[in-house]
Write an enzyme that holds these catalytic residues in place. Structure first.
Site, PDB file in Angstrom:
ATOM      1  N   GLN B 127      38.515  11.616 -25.982  1.00 11.20           N
ATOM      2  CA  GLN B 127      38.639  10.305 -26.609  1.00 11.20           C
ATOM      3  C   GLN B 127      37.329   9.949 -27.293  1.00 11.20           C
ATOM      4  O   GLN B 127      36.276   9.967 -26.655  1.00 11.20           O
ATOM      5  CB  GLN B 127      38.960   9.277 -25.513  1.00 11.20           C
ATOM      6  N   TYR B 129      35.856   6.949 -28.678  1.00 11.64           N
ATOM      7  CA  TYR B 129      35.847   5.496 -28.903  1.00 11.64           C
ATOM      8  C   TYR B 129      34.401   4.961 -28.889  1.00 11.64           C
ATOM      9  O   TYR B 129      33.879   4.501 -29.887  1.00 11.64           O
ATOM     10  CB  TYR B 129      36.657   4.763 -27.828  1.00 11.64           C
ATOM     11  N   SER B 130      33.766   5.000 -27.702  1.00 10.95           N
ATOM     12  CA  SER B 130      32.460   4.353 -27.538  1.00 10.95           C
ATOM     13  C   SER B 130      31.384   5.031 -28.372  1.00 10.95           C
ATOM     14  O   SER B 130      31.448   6.235 -28.641  1.00 10.95           O
ATOM     15  CB  SER B 130      32.023   4.422 -26.073  1.00 10.95           C
ATOM     16  N   SER B 162      34.291  12.416 -22.316  1.00  6.50           N
ATOM     17  CA  SER B 162      34.181  13.151 -21.052  1.00  6.50           C
ATOM     18  C   SER B 162      34.613  14.609 -21.114  1.00  6.50           C
ATOM     19  O   SER B 162      33.992  15.442 -20.493  1.00  6.50           O
ATOM     20  CB  SER B 162      34.917  12.426 -19.929  1.00  6.50           C
ATOM     21  N   GLU B 245      51.606  -0.277 -18.592  1.00  8.62           N
ATOM     22  CA  GLU B 245      50.917  -0.212 -17.313  1.00  8.62           C
ATOM     23  C   GLU B 245      50.286   1.160 -17.140  1.00  8.62           C
ATOM     24  O   GLU B 245      50.958   2.182 -17.218  1.00  8.62           O
ATOM     25  CB  GLU B 245      51.913  -0.449 -16.176  1.00  8.62           C
TER      26      GLU B 245
END
Lengths: 361, 400
Positions: B127, B129-130, B162, B245
């Site tokens: 991912q 994103y940050s 990660s 969820e």
């Protein structure tokens, strides 16, 4: 699988809250707090008319035959409104003692009049969770001696249900010779606690009384007090959020400062799980006997700790106004403070939890 | 309040436990949570998909099992696998984040190309994103993508990626419309990690391990059509799946198992011959945590019921990340205190307890308190969305 409230339970909550919204205003609480040791008859008869005083009493004895989860929901609503009325002792623990330990004759004599609200029964079991000031009732030759402290719903009681130090349970009439009564004035003026001193007083034994029954009363009482703190804390959070949304300083509502809203978030984050814990602890009293004792301990001790945090934090969010008498916030603060200590403070209750798990001899 | 699942669900539970009894020998030992799954893990995943115990609600045409969503069924699967100590299906960011995103907003071609191999564990995703300058304020991200003919040209840096060192692919947020307001200038791109111009550097954390990476992009060229959703809509694409969820169906007894391990520590560690659990202060802390754990467990059951009935649980849901990360951290802290000096041992020291997992946990869980929305951001969410409190006023001229 349904972990939640039934439709009937939600309706019960609605009807109790409607009654309390209408009849227990802050002004009414203030007025009642002037005379703590008098039953507020309008409120008492109101909750009796709703059937709440006999809610756990079987229908055969004039009650509603409901369970502890239902009772916890009512107790929560009473805490939310700091309702100045007997309930935990008079409507839950007293009938429970009779239901568990009373003879058929005793049940027939007392349960219907308790359920209707006609008789107010106080409950003296605090010494079962620890003795202070040399308190404790001893039974000898059918007579009782000694003193019981922090008797619940003490004021104007028609009947006392008293546990002795060996687990026996007795009915004591206040008119009996050798009974003397003394009010105890706590910080919480919305509920009455007192002392019962017995000096060779005649009493009527509940034949089924035992340590196990007294433990059951303690467990039920702890869950009710936890439920009361849950409702009381919920109200304090709502008050704090509302106040922080109105009050302006530095040209902004203070609720827009993270320093303030994070306090509110912390209160909500710690109190909300208590709701599920109290629900389960009450449900366990009804239906999961193997969990009931430990969960009653957890509900009481954890909700007491969270309650203390919420009580001080919500007051702090109100700033100086929270400290005054003007807003009446202190009624909620004090009710939480009393719930914490009655039937064992958190450390004492956790010691019981340790014993239950074999961690303490 | 009815904690029984009823005959229909209990019959299903029996199916799952029969399956586990029959096939448990085929389960891989110790399934890596993220990263590239082993051959055995992929074979296990395939078996689980065929029986509907993984990718259960993903449509058949995209490689799933194709069942109707039923959260209680999913819960029973999770409970049975946990009770049997058998690894459940693969749980990685490709499966938990990319697949739901593609299902909701991907093109038909994207769905057909990526979902099935991702579910089978053949394609591993990371991912993006940050960024170093965009953590809590993620929408301020600066990695930019400029269209040059039929290709995006990407430059910038991501952090906390990660599995980047093992991943085949990345789903990545990039700024494509620098002149638009920050939330409206982002696009969601997917591209291969073997594309020239990508450099992955391990990011060693306080635990001593490199659980994360930094990923650098220098003139990385990506075909124009590898965008999910519309140009400039990437923020909303990334958030579309947040409403589903997640995190509820991990191992439902993981925290309870950890608590039991804590009890074991308390009952076995001694000081002056006295067990930790016999120390009244340590014991009081243990029971405090036990009560909090019970409260969070029942809060979880309440959320499960709300989800099964389509009700909004409100504050009860918003508090979960904040409270459970804190609780895990406190459990590790108590285990360390119960061990005292023994609790400070690490790596491969003599006298090391539990492979150093409590110290590792105490540090790593602090990372979890910070990551995925810091505790402070969680408190903003609880107070603003849960309690309806006002947002912080915007500065007159907000930076990007």
């Amino acid at each position: 699988m349904e972990f939640g409230l039934s439709e009937e339970q939600r309706l019960l909550q609605d009807s109790v809250n409607r009654f309390l919204d209408k009849n227990v205003s802050l002004d009414r609480v203030r007025q009642a707090a002037e005379s703590t040791h008098a039953i507020q008859r309008d409120i008492w008869s109101g909750i009796a008319e709703l059937g709440l005083v006999g809610m756990i009493v079987p229908q055969d004895y004039g009650g509603m035959g409901l369970g502890f989860l239902d009772a916890a929901l009512v107790q929560e609503a009473l805490g939310y409104h700091v309702a100045p009325t007997p309930f935990t002792g008079a409507a839950i623990l007293a009938p429970l003692a009779l239901m568990l330990a009373g003879s058929e004759k005793q049940k027939e004599r007392w349960l219907p009049t308790i359920a209707s609200g006609e008789a107010v029964a106080a409950v003296a079991i605090n010494e079962a969770t620890g003795v202070r000031e040399g308190a404790g009732i001893v039974s000898s030759g059918g007579k009782l001696s000694g003193k019981a402290l922090f008797v619940m719903d003490w004021a104007e009681a028609d009947l006392f249900i008293v546990s002795d130090m060996s687990g026996g349970l007795h009915l004591v009439s206040p008119e009996t010779e050798g009974v003397s009564l003394q009010a105890l004035n706590t910080i919480d003026r919305t509920r009455s606690f007192g002392e019962v001193v017995l000096n060779g007083a005649e009493a009527e034994k509940l034949p089924g009384g035992s340590r196990v029954v007294v433990e059951r009363l303690v467990d039920a009482g702890r869950v009710m007090l936890a439920a009361d703190t849950l409702g009381t804390g919920q109200h304090m959070i709502e008050k704090a959020v509302t106040y922080a949304g109105d009050r302006k300083q530095f040209g902004r509502v203070i609720g827009s400062f993270q320093a303030v809203k994070h306090l509110c978030a912390e209160m909500a984050a710690s109190l909300e799980p208590c709701r599920s814990l109290v629900w389960y602890a009450a449900h366990a009293l009804d239906a999961v006997p193997e969990d009931a004792r430990l969960m009653a301990c957890h509900a009481k001790s954890h909700t007491s700790d969270v309650g203390r945090f919420v009580a001080r934090t919500a007051t702090e969010v109100h700033g100086g106004m929270g400290f005054t008498d003007l807003l009446g916030l202190h009624y909620w603060f004090k009710r939480i403070g009393v719930n914490r200590q009655i039937l064992g403070g958190p450390e004492q209750v956790r010691l019981d939890a340790a014993r239950l798990q074999g961690w303490v001899a | 309040m009815d904690l029984a699942y009823g005959p229909k669900y209990e019959a299903f539970r029996k199916e799952v436990s029969d399956f586990l009894a029959k096939y448990r020998d085929k389960a891989p030992k110790g399934l890596g949570a993220a990263g590239r799954p082993s051959k055995e893990a992929c074979a296990w995943q395939q078996l689980l998909i065929e029986h509907g115990y993984a990718a259960r609600t993903i449509p058949k045409e995209y490689g799933g099992y194709g069942a109707e969503p039923d959260i209680l069924v999913s819960r029973i699967i999770a409970e049975e696998f946990s009770a049997a100590r058998v690894p459940a299906g693969l749980q990685n960011q490709g499966i938990s984040m990319l697949v739901p995103t593609l299902l909701e907003l991907g093109t038909e071609e994207q769905k057909r190309k990526w979902i099935a191999p991702t579910l089978r564990g053949e394609v591993v995703w990371c991912q993006g994103y940050s960024e170093p300058g965009s953590g809590s304020d993620l929408a301020s991200l600066q990695t930019k993508a400029v269209l040059d003919g039929d290709e995006w040209v990407i430059n910038g840096q991501k952090i906390w990626t990660s599995t980047a060192h093992e991943a085949d692919m990345i789903f990545c947020l990039v700024r494509t419309e620098p002149d638009k307001p920050k939330h409206e200038g982002i696009s969601y791109l997917i591209f291969s990690m073997t594309t020239p111009g990508i450099e992955v550097r391990p990011l060693k954390t306080m635990t001593g391990h490199a659980e994360f990476n930094e990923t650098f992009f220098t003139d990385v060229r990506v075909p124009k059509d590898q965008i999910v959703g519309q140009r400039g809509q990437g923020w909303f694409v990334a958030n579309a799946t947040l409403k589903h969820e997640r995190g509820m169906l991990g191992d439902p007894s993981a925290m309870e198992d950890r608590f039991q391990a804590l009890v074991d520590v308390m009952e076995s560690e001694t000081l002056d011959g006295q067990r930790a659990v016999d120390n009244p202060i340590l014991r009081d802390r243990l029971i405090r945590l036990q009560a909090e754990l019970a409260a969070m467990k029942f809060n979880g059951l309440r959320l499960l019921t709300c989800a099964s009935k389509g009700e909004d649980p409100g504050v009860a849901r918003l508090i979960v990340k904040l409270q459970s990360c804190e609780l895990s951290h406190q459990m590790s802290a108590l285990a360390i205190d119960a061990m005292g000096e023994m609790g400070i041992l690490y790596d491969d020291s003599p006298y090391l307890r539990s492979h150093g997992s409590w110290q590792w946990g105490y540090m790593f869980q602090l990372g979890l308190i910070i990551g995925g929305g810091t505790a402070q951001i969680q408190k903003n969410i609880i107070s603003e969305r849960g309690l309806g409190m006002p947002r912080e006023p915007k500065l007159a001229k907000a930076g990007n």
